[in-house]
Design a protein around this motif. Sequence first.
Motif, PDB file in Angstrom:
ATOM      1  N   GLU A  44       0.829  -1.210   0.000  1.00 33.97           N
ATOM      2  CA  GLU A  44       0.000   0.000   0.000  1.00 33.97           C
ATOM      3  C   GLU A  44       0.863   1.259   0.000  1.00 33.97           C
ATOM      4  O   GLU A  44       0.436   2.311  -0.482  1.00 33.97           O
ATOM      5  N   ALA A  45       2.082   1.136   0.526  1.00 33.22           N
ATOM      6  CA  ALA A  45       3.013   2.273   0.521  1.00 33.22           C
ATOM      7  C   ALA A  45       3.662   2.473  -0.844  1.00 33.22           C
ATOM      8  O   ALA A  45       4.381   3.455  -1.049  1.00 33.22           O
ATOM      9  N   THR A 310      16.768  -0.214  14.039  1.00 29.03           N
ATOM     10  CA  THR A 310      15.732   0.368  13.182  1.00 29.03           C
ATOM     11  C   THR A 310      16.128   1.735  12.648  1.00 29.03           C
ATOM     12  O   THR A 310      15.939   2.037  11.467  1.00 29.03           O
ATOM     13  N   GLU A 311      16.701   2.575  13.508  1.00 28.29           N
ATOM     14  CA  GLU A 311      17.078   3.910  13.062  1.00 28.29           C
ATOM     15  C   GLU A 311      18.196   3.847  12.026  1.00 28.29           C
ATOM     16  O   GLU A 311      18.217   4.626  11.071  1.00 28.29           O
ATOM     17  N   GLY A 312      19.141   2.912  12.205  1.00 22.70           N
ATOM     18  CA  GLY A 312      20.207   2.744  11.220  1.00 22.70           C
ATOM     19  C   GLY A 312      19.673   2.300   9.870  1.00 22.70           C
ATOM     20  O   GLY A 312      20.163   2.737   8.818  1.00 22.70           O
ATOM     21  N   LYS A 345      11.558  -6.286  10.470  1.00 21.04           N
ATOM     22  CA  LYS A 345      12.206  -5.046  10.928  1.00 21.04           C
ATOM     23  C   LYS A 345      12.668  -4.204   9.751  1.00 21.04           C
ATOM     24  O   LYS A 345      12.450  -2.985   9.721  1.00 21.04           O
ATOM     25  N   VAL A 346      13.288  -4.840   8.766  1.00 20.29           N
ATOM     26  CA  VAL A 346      13.806  -4.109   7.606  1.00 20.29           C
ATOM     27  C   VAL A 346      12.660  -3.542   6.774  1.00 20.29           C
ATOM     28  O   VAL A 346      12.683  -2.373   6.374  1.00 20.29           O
ATOM     29  N   ILE A 347      11.642  -4.372   6.525  1.00 25.67           N
ATOM     30  CA  ILE A 347      10.509  -3.930   5.702  1.00 25.67           C
ATOM     31  C   ILE A 347       9.731  -2.819   6.405  1.00 25.67           C
ATOM     32  O   ILE A 347       9.303  -1.847   5.771  1.00 25.67           O
ATOM     33  N   ARG A 352       8.185   2.886   6.576  1.00 17.55           N
ATOM     34  CA  ARG A 352       8.086   4.218   7.175  1.00 17.55           C
ATOM     35  C   ARG A 352       8.767   5.276   6.314  1.00 17.55           C
ATOM     36  O   ARG A 352       8.267   6.393   6.148  1.00 17.55           O
ATOM     37  N   VAL A 353       9.934   4.917   5.759  1.00 18.07           N
ATOM     38  CA  VAL A 353      10.649   5.873   4.903  1.00 18.07           C
ATOM     39  C   VAL A 353       9.858   6.146   3.632  1.00 18.07           C
ATOM     40  O   VAL A 353       9.795   7.284   3.150  1.00 18.07           O
ATOM     41  N   LEU A 354       9.230   5.111   3.071  1.00 17.98           N
ATOM     42  CA  LEU A 354       8.402   5.302   1.879  1.00 17.98           C
ATOM     43  C   LEU A 354       7.235   6.243   2.163  1.00 17.98           C
ATOM     44  O   LEU A 354       6.897   7.094   1.339  1.00 17.98           O
TER      45      LEU A 354
END
Length: 362
Positions: A44-45, A310-312, A345-347, A352-354
């Motif tokens: 959806e993103a 996560t932040e990295g 975690k990666v997805i 979030r970035v998308l």
Amino acid sequence: MNNNGMTPKERFFACLKKDKYDRIPVLAYHFLLPRGELERKFREAGCGLLTGVPIYDLVFPSNIVVEEKRFWEGNERVIVRTYTTPVGSLRELATIGPYESEWKREHFIKKPEDYKVVAYLLEKVTFKEKIEDFLRADYEMGGDGVVVPMLPLFERSPFQKILIDLAGPERTLIDLYDQPQELETLMECFLWKLEEAIDIYQQLPEKHIFWWVDNVTADLTTPQLFKNFCLPVYQRYLAPLRKEGIFCMIHLDGKLRALKELIKEAPIDVVESFTFPEQGGDLTAEEAHAMWCDKVIAANIPANLAYANTEGIKEFFRSIFERRWSQERFILELSEDLPREHLGKVISALFRVLQNSKKEGY
């Protein structure tokens, strides 16, 4: 169109055509993205699916026996395939990974005589086209991704098929230097049979993409091997397809610096599954983008991100999306196995970035 603007399919082809698109295309190999809530949110993103669908089946005559057995060996799932023919038998043993990928433990070709058995199989096998299956899959996918026609036996170009699937690197390279005639004869058999496969490909009512999953890395396919065995095949088969307006996509991962000049002259539109230095590649995406100025770079998400916090992970993706070179001729792919326990975690971080990239316009 959808709530995200362009569909993933529209975004992908706009990138290949060097047209304008709303934001960086993101694709995932369909089998690397388990279905469920996370997958739904990710798509959806704006993430699309990339899948290959065979356009024919392999049919062997009754005097060739094909067998496949699956079983557990300790904690590992194992698959054994055998071909029994009038001129000899072949056996392959592989471990099945978490995404159903296979890791070869025993290759079909173990001795020089085995090349002739493979050549016999190529001579006797016939192709039963199933273009309707491909068209149905493409229709059902719609704008949610890209469905690519695949050619069984020719998922890779012939030399890479022998190197990776049939003989393995050690056997291939030893035979190439000690007794090259058998290997080179098998190469010719593959090229002869490839003509039949291309004929079926040409029957597709619409042809947009041709894909070879060649897994080229200079560690194994050295510049000389690439020049002798890969580049001439690309020029012979891909160049005519490109003249028809078909985009040619080759899976070139690993180390590519030693091959960069040869790749530059190859008739390739998409360098697919490009490996960032963070995962062991030896060419930066910025260098590749500048060197291959007529090609799209489709880079894989580094598996080592699974071990970052996560932040990295978010910072890695933000740093890509903010760079100028990523704004054209660039696609981000989930095309390599990430450890299943860390995939979420990666997805989630990329998701979030998308979301933010849509708001911020990159």
